[in-house]
Design a protein around this motif. Sequence first.
Motif, PDB file in Angstrom:
ATOM      1  N   LEU A 182       1.062  -1.818  -0.184  1.00  0.00           N
ATOM      2  CA  LEU A 182      -0.324   0.207  -0.086  1.00  0.00           C
ATOM      3  C   LEU A 182       0.286   1.389  -0.232  1.00  0.00           C
ATOM      4  O   LEU A 182       2.187   0.946   0.479  1.00  0.00           O
ATOM      5  CB  LEU A 182      -1.096  -0.044   1.050  1.00  0.00           C
ATOM      6  CG  LEU A 182      -1.715   0.985   1.691  1.00  0.00           C
ATOM      7  CD1 LEU A 182      -2.713   1.533  -0.161  1.00  0.00           C
ATOM      8  CD2 LEU A 182      -2.090   1.361   2.904  1.00  0.00           C
ATOM      9  N   TYR A 216      -6.755   3.555   9.174  1.00  0.00           N
ATOM     10  CA  TYR A 216      -5.933   3.014   8.470  1.00  0.00           C
ATOM     11  C   TYR A 216      -4.074   3.136   8.949  1.00  0.00           C
ATOM     12  O   TYR A 216      -3.440   3.424   8.093  1.00  0.00           O
ATOM     13  CB  TYR A 216      -5.808   3.199   6.889  1.00  0.00           C
ATOM     14  CG  TYR A 216      -6.807   2.733   6.232  1.00  0.00           C
ATOM     15  CD1 TYR A 216      -7.656   1.264   7.238  1.00  0.00           C
ATOM     16  CD2 TYR A 216      -7.856   3.470   6.117  1.00  0.00           C
ATOM     17  CE1 TYR A 216      -9.064   0.751   5.968  1.00  0.00           C
ATOM     18  CE2 TYR A 216      -8.884   3.235   5.671  1.00  0.00           C
ATOM     19  CZ  TYR A 216      -9.180   1.910   5.707  1.00  0.00           C
ATOM     20  OH  TYR A 216     -10.834   1.683   5.011  1.00  0.00           O
ATOM     21  N   TRP A 267      -0.643   2.593  10.839  1.00  0.00           N
ATOM     22  CA  TRP A 267       0.383   1.481  10.615  1.00  0.00           C
ATOM     23  C   TRP A 267       0.039   0.242  11.691  1.00  0.00           C
ATOM     24  O   TRP A 267      -0.189  -1.259  10.979  1.00  0.00           O
ATOM     25  CB  TRP A 267       1.454   1.754  10.652  1.00  0.00           C
ATOM     26  CG  TRP A 267       2.439   0.375  10.488  1.00  0.00           C
ATOM     27  CD1 TRP A 267       3.712   0.103  11.802  1.00  0.00           C
ATOM     28  CD2 TRP A 267       2.899  -0.795   9.733  1.00  0.00           C
ATOM     29  NE1 TRP A 267       4.436  -1.027  11.537  1.00  0.00           N
ATOM     30  CE2 TRP A 267       2.928  -1.381  10.325  1.00  0.00           C
ATOM     31  CE3 TRP A 267       1.892  -0.424   7.860  1.00  0.00           C
ATOM     32  CZ2 TRP A 267       4.081  -2.686   9.192  1.00  0.00           C
ATOM     33  CZ3 TRP A 267       1.923  -1.755   7.399  1.00  0.00           C
ATOM     34  CH2 TRP A 267       3.270  -2.741   8.241  1.00  0.00           C
ATOM     35  N   LEU A 305      -3.516  -1.335  10.094  1.00  0.00           N
ATOM     36  CA  LEU A 305      -2.941  -2.576   8.850  1.00  0.00           C
ATOM     37  C   LEU A 305      -2.427  -3.481   9.306  1.00  0.00           C
ATOM     38  O   LEU A 305      -2.377  -4.429   8.793  1.00  0.00           O
ATOM     39  CB  LEU A 305      -2.087  -1.103   7.925  1.00  0.00           C
ATOM     40  CG  LEU A 305      -3.363   0.197   7.833  1.00  0.00           C
ATOM     41  CD1 LEU A 305      -1.652   0.435   6.729  1.00  0.00           C
ATOM     42  CD2 LEU A 305      -3.753  -0.458   6.518  1.00  0.00           C
ATOM     43  N   HIS A 326       3.753  -1.122   4.135  1.00  0.00           N
ATOM     44  CA  HIS A 326       3.041   0.177   3.881  1.00  0.00           C
ATOM     45  C   HIS A 326       4.516   1.103   3.101  1.00  0.00           C
ATOM     46  O   HIS A 326       5.297   1.197   4.518  1.00  0.00           O
ATOM     47  CB  HIS A 326       2.168   0.796   4.965  1.00  0.00           C
ATOM     48  CG  HIS A 326       2.082   1.846   4.926  1.00  0.00           C
ATOM     49  ND1 HIS A 326       1.940   2.530   6.372  1.00  0.00           N
ATOM     50  CD2 HIS A 326       1.269   3.199   3.991  1.00  0.00           C
ATOM     51  CE1 HIS A 326       1.143   3.845   5.759  1.00  0.00           C
ATOM     52  NE2 HIS A 326       1.173   3.877   4.837  1.00  0.00           N
ATOM     53  N   SER A 351       5.113   4.557   2.587  1.00  0.00           N
ATOM     54  CA  SER A 351       4.572   6.214   2.749  1.00  0.00           C
ATOM     55  C   SER A 351       5.763   7.092   2.493  1.00  0.00           C
ATOM     56  O   SER A 351       6.944   7.217   3.002  1.00  0.00           O
ATOM     57  CB  SER A 351       4.558   6.790   4.191  1.00  0.00           C
ATOM     58  OG  SER A 351       4.150   7.656   4.866  1.00  0.00           O
ATOM     59  N   GLN A 370       6.560  -1.215   7.692  1.00  0.00           N
ATOM     60  CA  GLN A 370       6.144  -0.226   6.735  1.00  0.00           C
ATOM     61  C   GLN A 370       7.742   1.407   6.739  1.00  0.00           C
ATOM     62  O   GLN A 370       8.953   0.907   7.098  1.00  0.00           O
ATOM     63  CB  GLN A 370       5.753   1.646   7.755  1.00  0.00           C
ATOM     64  CG  GLN A 370       5.096   2.495   7.707  1.00  0.00           C
ATOM     65  CD  GLN A 370       4.345   2.948   8.656  1.00  0.00           C
ATOM     66  OE1 GLN A 370       5.659   3.159   9.600  1.00  0.00           O
ATOM     67  NE2 GLN A 370       3.520   3.822   7.841  1.00  0.00           N
TER      68      GLN A 370
END
Lengths: 399, 399
Positions: free
Chosen positions: A100, A114, A116, A119, A128, A130, A203
Amino acid sequence: MPDEVDPIGDKPLSGIKIVDLTRVLAGPYCTMILADHGARVIKVERPPGGDDSRHFGSYGHGRSAYFDSVNRNKESIALDLRSAPDREVFEELLADADVLTENFRPGVMRRLGYGWPELHARFPSLIHGSVSGFGGEGSPHRDRPAYDMVVQGMSGMMSVTGQPGGPPTRVGVSVGDLAAGLFLTVGITMSLLRRARTGVGNQVDIAMLDCQLALLEYSIGRHLTTGETPGPVGTYRPAVPPPFGSFRTADGYLVIAAGNDKLFAALCTALGRPDLAQDSRFVQGEARKDHEPALQREIEALLAQAGTGHWCAVLGAAGVPCGPINTVDRMLADPHVAARSMLVDVDGGGALPKVVGTPIKFSDVADLTRVTAAPDLDQDRARILAELAARTGGVREWS
Amino acid sequence: MPDEVDPIGDKPLSGIKIVDLTRVLAGPYCTMILADHGARVIKVERPPGGDDSRHFGSYGHGRSAYFDSVNRNKESIALDLRSAPDREVFEELLADADVLTENFRPGVMRRLGYGWPELHARFPSLIHGSVSGFGGEGSPHRDRPAYDMVVQGMSGMMSVTGQPGGPPTRVGVSVGDLAAGLFLTVGITMSLLRRARTGVGNQVDIAMLDCQLALLEYSIGRHLTTGETPGPVGTYRPAVPPPFGSFRTADGYLVIAAGNDKLFAALCTALGRPDLAQDSRFVQGEARKDHEPALQREIEALLAQAGTGHWCAVLGAAGVPCGPINTVDRMLADPHVAARSMLVDVDGGGALPKVVGTPIKFSDVADLTRVTAAPDLDQDRARILAELAARTGGVREWS
């Protein structure tokens, strides 16, 4: 090691599915690279307007060149993440996604439910990615809006770009966004590699400002070693003896990189003035540093006799590293571009007849020579929903 | 998926071994990123001088800041690839390496007997990452020497950087090398991911010139759509209405990014001149585009009353996106840098007390806060040879 070998032509990211909430440039540039190399990218856009950059000029055939250039090879579905039915679709998309991506301001994902921790608990193998101006964690500036130009200015990038003595200057491309997109691409690919070992997602938190600092490593190293504060360097490289920079010709400019005595002598001979290499002001690298403006004048007086194309041929034949300073149109006309597939056809139209290809060439993957045009907003909705229905066994209708 | 989960703190590239022939900047920048994220990088340098950049200024404690900044966390062994005993060591290193990196001119590896067909036949799981000015295959320029400035000039990057009406300007960092290093990092990591599926290595062929084209995507898209040839854009973004750029204050410059009517009104109020937002020359975005020089003068007349720090605080509080144009020293003093570990300690000394950290932050990997100093030439020879002897069962003495 696995027994099966991918057929030639299979791409490095084939089979990877990315749910992409990113907008404008830094995030879309990352997912463009991932899509170019085989990932399926489903762009989830906010109704009614979608990605802001759909409305940025210049336009061609009524579409934004800005949007179209970095969103080729992607699918689009419009979802409002504050609406319950759309959230259900979004979460079903995440259920079999690998990655994502988003570039909201820090806190937005958490407010949407949503964050971290949520998720990761719900989709443990999801990665994830970002990107934000100052990063999701740590920075005192994290809640401030950031633009390419803000991070180019804050980082010191603008302070080292420009003519000596002149004002700080923005790099002519959005290097604040593009570098962040590239580092996010590296981070996501590394996380995919790690997940291949562990099965667990993580993440990746990229700050645009951090990425500018990573590009400034030499300016920072020089400052930490000497205490000097670097200013705009023009086209001159402080570490290398001249002539090493940009020179005016009869019809434009060229770059000469003759940073040692041998190359300088070859240059003087090619210019028809072998005596210059014996001139006491120029005979040795340190002397040329001390007399750099005089050297520039002498060389430019000779170059004024002909155009850039002539001099590139003459100096190149003499083994002097050089090249034209091209405008974009001249670069595109160079046979290098076609030979390396750096301008590729677009299937399906849109603003652009052609877009820039990928600079990552693999020996066992066919060159990217065609891409699919950037999607219209929501154009893949029906097909994506049908896939979700098929996967969930038809127990639920998606709309 | 595998049953075992990496312990927290294990890095994404832990276990990956890289044999690194690269010199100067593009290649070493790539292997620096790989080493920062857990790869073991064995730098193979040519005797007697090693990597050319060991001899580039500025110096600190007798060592090159240029070399030290991008070679932290690496090991060094000096090998002459034209000598039979050294070739034997090199090939033994390749036998359990995952990646070989080099940035020779095209043809050099083949002449050394290490062309891709030979390498791939002998070490089928080895990935070969290559970076050169114009790429290993295809370009009519492939045999020409390339430098950062040559590809910045040829690509059009310099033509879009600089003040409007002024000369083409080099980006103040070596973006020709750095972008190539980043795309090579992406390519190698993608190849590692693919090899995790297939067991088979491949070659990644990066051209510095291609990477500049990839950064110019928007300038190229604009040209292809409108036919315009972009020139130096200064700090002004053609797609966005002003004020959106750099502005002089009493003691320096700041960036203001107030690209819509609402932000412009907030700016005028914060500057104490709400009437400006009602001025017929400025009341709407298109009007502000037409009167951009007048708008710049009005704003700079107000900003002249105080310094950059004051205005950043005032405008920031009013919600106007802005930031200082920092020199490098001012950026390093910003609390963001420590909060994001963007300046890290160096164990073992060298030219630099600190170096720039990594901008890639993972949720499950501890921040990089210390690195090992760049190696002295050949410093790891004895240990590396002892490892080879142990692996080959002691049947052969290495020297």
